[in-house]
Design a protein around this motif. Structure first.
Motif, PDB file in Angstrom:
ATOM      1  N   GLU A  32      58.591   3.718   6.701  1.00 19.59           N
ATOM      2  CA  GLU A  32      59.973   4.195   6.707  1.00 19.59           C
ATOM      3  C   GLU A  32      60.153   5.357   5.726  1.00 19.59           C
ATOM      4  O   GLU A  32      59.575   5.368   4.651  1.00 19.59           O
ATOM      5  CB  GLU A  32      60.912   3.051   6.322  1.00 19.59           C
ATOM      6  N   LYS A  33      60.984   6.305   6.145  1.00 21.38           N
ATOM      7  CA  LYS A  33      61.247   7.471   5.305  1.00 21.38           C
ATOM      8  C   LYS A  33      62.750   7.624   5.101  1.00 21.38           C
ATOM      9  O   LYS A  33      63.548   7.199   5.920  1.00 21.38           O
ATOM     10  CB  LYS A  33      60.665   8.718   5.936  1.00 21.38           C
ATOM     11  N   VAL A  34      63.101   8.252   3.993  1.00 17.65           N
ATOM     12  CA  VAL A  34      64.487   8.553   3.661  1.00 17.65           C
ATOM     13  C   VAL A  34      64.586  10.061   3.482  1.00 17.65           C
ATOM     14  O   VAL A  34      64.013  10.605   2.537  1.00 17.65           O
ATOM     15  CB  VAL A  34      64.919   7.848   2.352  1.00 17.65           C
ATOM     16  N   ARG A  35      65.229  10.745   4.430  1.00 15.91           N
ATOM     17  CA  ARG A  35      65.365  12.205   4.376  1.00 15.91           C
ATOM     18  C   ARG A  35      64.022  12.890   4.137  1.00 15.91           C
ATOM     19  O   ARG A  35      63.885  13.764   3.304  1.00 15.91           O
ATOM     20  CB  ARG A  35      66.383  12.591   3.311  1.00 15.91           C
ATOM     21  N   GLY A  36      62.994  12.432   4.835  1.00 18.36           N
ATOM     22  CA  GLY A  36      61.663  13.030   4.758  1.00 18.36           C
ATOM     23  C   GLY A  36      60.781  12.490   3.652  1.00 18.36           C
ATOM     24  O   GLY A  36      59.601  12.795   3.596  1.00 18.36           O
ATOM     25  N   ARG A  37      61.330  11.675   2.753  1.00 17.71           N
ATOM     26  CA  ARG A  37      60.537  11.109   1.656  1.00 17.71           C
ATOM     27  C   ARG A  37      60.206   9.656   1.970  1.00 17.71           C
ATOM     28  O   ARG A  37      60.956   8.965   2.652  1.00 17.71           O
ATOM     29  CB  ARG A  37      61.311  11.182   0.333  1.00 17.71           C
ATOM     30  N   LEU A  38      59.067   9.198   1.459  1.00 17.30           N
ATOM     31  CA  LEU A  38      58.662   7.817   1.689  1.00 17.30           C
ATOM     32  C   LEU A  38      59.622   6.857   0.997  1.00 17.30           C
ATOM     33  O   LEU A  38      59.957   7.035  -0.171  1.00 17.30           O
ATOM     34  CB  LEU A  38      57.252   7.574   1.123  1.00 17.30           C
ATOM     35  N   ARG A  39      60.067   5.840   1.715  1.00 14.77           N
ATOM     36  CA  ARG A  39      60.863   4.791   1.076  1.00 14.77           C
ATOM     37  C   ARG A  39      59.880   3.928   0.288  1.00 14.77           C
ATOM     38  O   ARG A  39      58.901   3.430   0.849  1.00 14.77           O
ATOM     39  CB  ARG A  39      61.604   3.937   2.091  1.00 14.77           C
ATOM     40  N   VAL A  52      54.461   1.442  -1.816  1.00 13.58           N
ATOM     41  CA  VAL A  52      54.933   1.770  -0.475  1.00 13.58           C
ATOM     42  C   VAL A  52      54.870   0.504   0.382  1.00 13.58           C
ATOM     43  O   VAL A  52      53.772   0.003   0.663  1.00 13.58           O
ATOM     44  CB  VAL A  52      54.077   2.895   0.158  1.00 13.58           C
ATOM     45  N   PRO A  53      56.028  -0.033   0.783  1.00 15.63           N
ATOM     46  CA  PRO A  53      56.029  -1.234   1.616  1.00 15.63           C
ATOM     47  C   PRO A  53      55.279  -1.001   2.928  1.00 15.63           C
ATOM     48  O   PRO A  53      55.410   0.044   3.552  1.00 15.63           O
ATOM     49  CB  PRO A  53      57.517  -1.489   1.883  1.00 15.63           C
ATOM     50  N   GLY A  54      54.448  -1.947   3.291  1.00 16.76           N
ATOM     51  CA  GLY A  54      53.700  -1.845   4.534  1.00 16.76           C
ATOM     52  C   GLY A  54      52.338  -1.188   4.387  1.00 16.76           C
ATOM     53  O   GLY A  54      51.562  -1.174   5.329  1.00 16.76           O
ATOM     54  N   LEU A  55      52.051  -0.615   3.229  1.00 18.16           N
ATOM     55  CA  LEU A  55      50.746  -0.003   2.983  1.00 18.16           C
ATOM     56  C   LEU A  55      50.196  -0.564   1.672  1.00 18.16           C
ATOM     57  O   LEU A  55      50.492  -0.045   0.589  1.00 18.16           O
ATOM     58  CB  LEU A  55      50.844   1.527   2.903  1.00 18.16           C
TER      59      LEU A  55
END
Length: 192
Positions: free
Chosen positions: A42-49, A56-59
């Motif tokens: 997931e990203k927030v305005r092009g940045r990693l959430r 980094v959730p999920g990684l």
């Protein structure tokens, strides 16, 4: 429509149309690095959430800070930190400490930082700043801005080189004829 050329009297568009203007203002957006865009998270305005500890959730085992990460700041009710050097300089040591905690099987800590102020250069020998809630502008904040960033430049040799270059530029502004401009890959693809 992208501009094809700019001169002292206006802009020529790629389709040949001309827009006459006495003042030109250019705003240049930034684009997310293709590696960040490609990550399946997931990203927030092009940045990693990222989580509050900058993982980094999920990684599993992946962490992110700086302008590629939307780092929640516990000191601002979890709002994302702005992508500025002031925040990145504080995120780095906190992230290193969190990675060391994970290696020791300890709990990580959420990032939290309250900025000291804001500064930006706005032209030759001028800047604006808000320091501890006080707004100032002109030459003095420009000197403060330069001094602040000079402190964070690594190695004494680089600091001296940058200091000399900055002082040279204070008296002799850059000659625009010597600037090197390169086309971005997107500009090349637009012409095809």
């Amino acid at each position: 429509m992208p501009a094809h050329g700019v001169d002292a009297c206006g802009i020529t568009l790629k389709d040949g149309r001309r827009i006459e203007a006495g003042t030109l203002v250019c705003t240049i957006g930034s684009r997310t690095h293709p590696l960040i865009e490609a990550l399946p998270v997931e990203k927030v305005r092009g940045r990693l959430r990222v989580a509050s500890d900058m993982s980094v959730p999920g990684l599993a085992g992946v962490w992110a800070i700086g302008d590629c990460a939307a780092v929640p700041n516990r000191r601002t009710d979890g709002a994302s930190c702005p992508p500025t050097a002031q925040f990145a300089l504080h995120q780095g040591p906190q992230l290193a400490a969190n990675i060391a905690r994970v290696a020791r099987r300890e709990a990580t800590q959420a990032f939290g930082y309250r900025p000291k102020g804001l500064m930006t250069a706005i032209g030759h020998n001028r800047a604006v700043a808000r320091i501890q809630g006080v707004n100032i502008s002109g030459f003095i904040p420009w000197l403060l801005w330069r001094g602040f960033y000079l402190l964070y430049i690594p190695t004494l040799a680089r600091k001296i080189r940058v200091y000399l270059e900055w002082n040279w530029a204070m008296f002799f502004p850059p000659d625009i004829a010597h600037l090197r401009f390169r086309r971005t890959r997107d500009d090349l693809n637009d012409e095809r």
